[in-house]
Design an enzyme around this catalytic site. Structure first.
Site, PDB file in Angstrom:
ATOM      1  CB  SER A 148       9.135 -15.756  -9.957  1.00  0.00           C
ATOM      2  OG  SER A 148       9.568 -15.129 -11.140  1.00  0.00           O
ATOM      3  CG  ASP A 224       3.113 -12.933 -13.996  1.00  0.00           C
ATOM      4  OD1 ASP A 224       3.992 -12.183 -14.462  1.00  0.00           O
ATOM      5  OD2 ASP A 224       3.330 -13.804 -13.136  1.00  0.00           O
ATOM      6  CG  HIS A 257       5.466 -12.097 -11.236  1.00  0.00           C
ATOM      7  ND1 HIS A 257       5.324 -13.381 -11.713  1.00  0.00           N
ATOM      8  CD2 HIS A 257       6.775 -12.001 -10.841  1.00  0.00           C
ATOM      9  CE1 HIS A 257       6.484 -14.028 -11.627  1.00  0.00           C
ATOM     10  NE2 HIS A 257       7.371 -13.215 -11.084  1.00  0.00           N
TER      11      HIS A 257
END
Lengths: 278, 278
Positions: A148, A224, A257
């Site tokens: 991320s 996600d 995620h």
């Protein structure tokens, strides 16, 4: 450098360490896994850069990297994601996506962040020197991965120093921060409103401006929550295609995620890194 | 039963669930990993009982069991270690080793604990029925493992119901709680001072009193801070030798009491269970 803790794991040692950082002007804590190795051996180093809200501990606890690192003979280093401590300024609203836990791997130039938020220098200069001095690390064989915001860090660092990092990969990276809300907010806060300056901290812009690596490896979960608004892997895909960078982008159906996603594919990434670290 | 969260991991689903427990009179939270499987298939179930201070989340985050469970086709269930919530009595001193997070897998008979602290019934009766009803679980193929206090739970449950659990293993178990401080305190608090009653909740005493399983598998770290005072694996070793129980006790040099130890050997335990679950 102080040792916070060490614990035997998968034949090696999982340690947590703390030191007074020159780059950030604060104490910084980081995690290092060193696999079992012959005395005097120098091992390749994989840098794992974490995402928003994380410390060194998230991947250490949930990343499931030790078994593969032990098998492959890789040191894994996990830095914190921002300076911390008394007097370190936070996001004015205390939000999770800027300030503490959200350094975005840049050297801030704007007050009040410029003094401490120097995560680019910390992660690319100061900590590598400390690791090389204090661990059986081969500084000539390093690679970088991240998740991320840390995927953004891995991509921008890898694209900026292609000779220093032999492999670059990411889980669900923010590949084009200049084009998404998380990046708009953080880059403006740390670097100001001049978007030309942002381009050095945006993987897609770096590629557009001529930065090159041979190949990149990215996994992206298709369940996600941040996919469409913040991550937008299609932008990285288009930039790599245009530039002739060999991007392996795996769209993973059903994955979110979280570290359940990361830990599932961690071994694939580590094997990919190991193959390129020699 | 309410779903708290689900997340895809290693091809399967890591879920967290909550229900109103009849046994404890409280809401109880537990974690279940279900590997990818064919529609209609019924999978064997491994019970993982956690140690002092833990919830369902510790092994879920740090246990590194999902990869092996996915490969071997095993469901893994991780219950909480005590009732929790408003009105549930805690240790009078708020200590970590009794009360909340420390149910010791017994049905308490002493006030004020008897009302809620019924973890034996919860783990051996109520939750297995719920799992059988709500998941693709083969109730005829169950096994049990645990860590520390949960190792005590796994051993005593496995020795009490040898026909119900096809494999029993433990990481650093409290094998003889009647003979160590943790057990003295908790068993007295939950069951009273009559030590004859404790024997049903003490693996060594159960074996001395005639309980039998064919084999047990135990890993014990030799750098475990609790080894000499609380865990004393030599007592279980002697009892098994005398009773003719095939105990595989591996003394692991350098390993401590943490999840770095557990996660290192988790795969070995799961393979051992899978071989006995058919």
């Amino acid at each position: 450098m102080d040792t916070v803790s060490t614990s035997k794991a998968h034949g090696g040692v999982q340690g947590v360490y703390r030191h007074a950082s020159t780059a950030t002007g604060t104490d910084m804590t980081f995690a290092v896994f060193v696999p079992e190795h012959e005395t005097g051996a120098k091992l390749p180093v994989v840098w794992y850069l974490s995402g928003l809200t994380c410390t060194h501990a998230n991947v250490m606890d949930k990343g499931e990297y030790r078994r593969a690192c032990a098998e492959l003979g890789l040191i894994l280093v996990a830095p914190d994601t921002s300076p911390r401590g008394e007097g370190v300024p936070d996001d004015p609203d205390g939000a999770y996506d800027a300030g503490l836990g959200a350094g975005f791997y840049v050297d801030a130039t704007r007050a009040p962040f410029a003094k401490n938020y120097r995560m680019w220098s910390y992660v690319t200069e100061e900590l590598p020197a400390l690791i090389a001095a204090g661990f059986p690390a081969d500084r000539a064989r390093q690679s970088v991965m991240g998740h991320s915001m840390g995927g953004h860090g891995a991509l921008t660092i890898g694209l900026t120093y292609p000779d220093r990092y032999r492999a670059v990969s990411a889980f669900a990276p923010i590949g084009a921060p200049s084009q998404v809300p998380w990046g708009h907010k953080a880059l403006a806060m740390y670097l100001g409103e001049d978007r030309a300056i942002w381009r050095k901290h945006d993987a897609v812009a770096l590629i557009e401006d001529g930065a090159r690596v041979e190949e990149l490896f990215v996994d992206q979960g298709m369940a996600d929550n941040f996919l469409a608004e913040q991550l937008r892997p299609e932008l990285l895909e288009a930039a790599c295609a245009k530039a002739g960078i060999g991007l392996t982008l795996r769209r993973q159906p059903g994955y979110d995620h979280s570290y359940n996603f990361i830990s599932t594919f961690m071994e694939d990434h580590l094997r990919w890194h190991a193959a390129r670290l020699g």
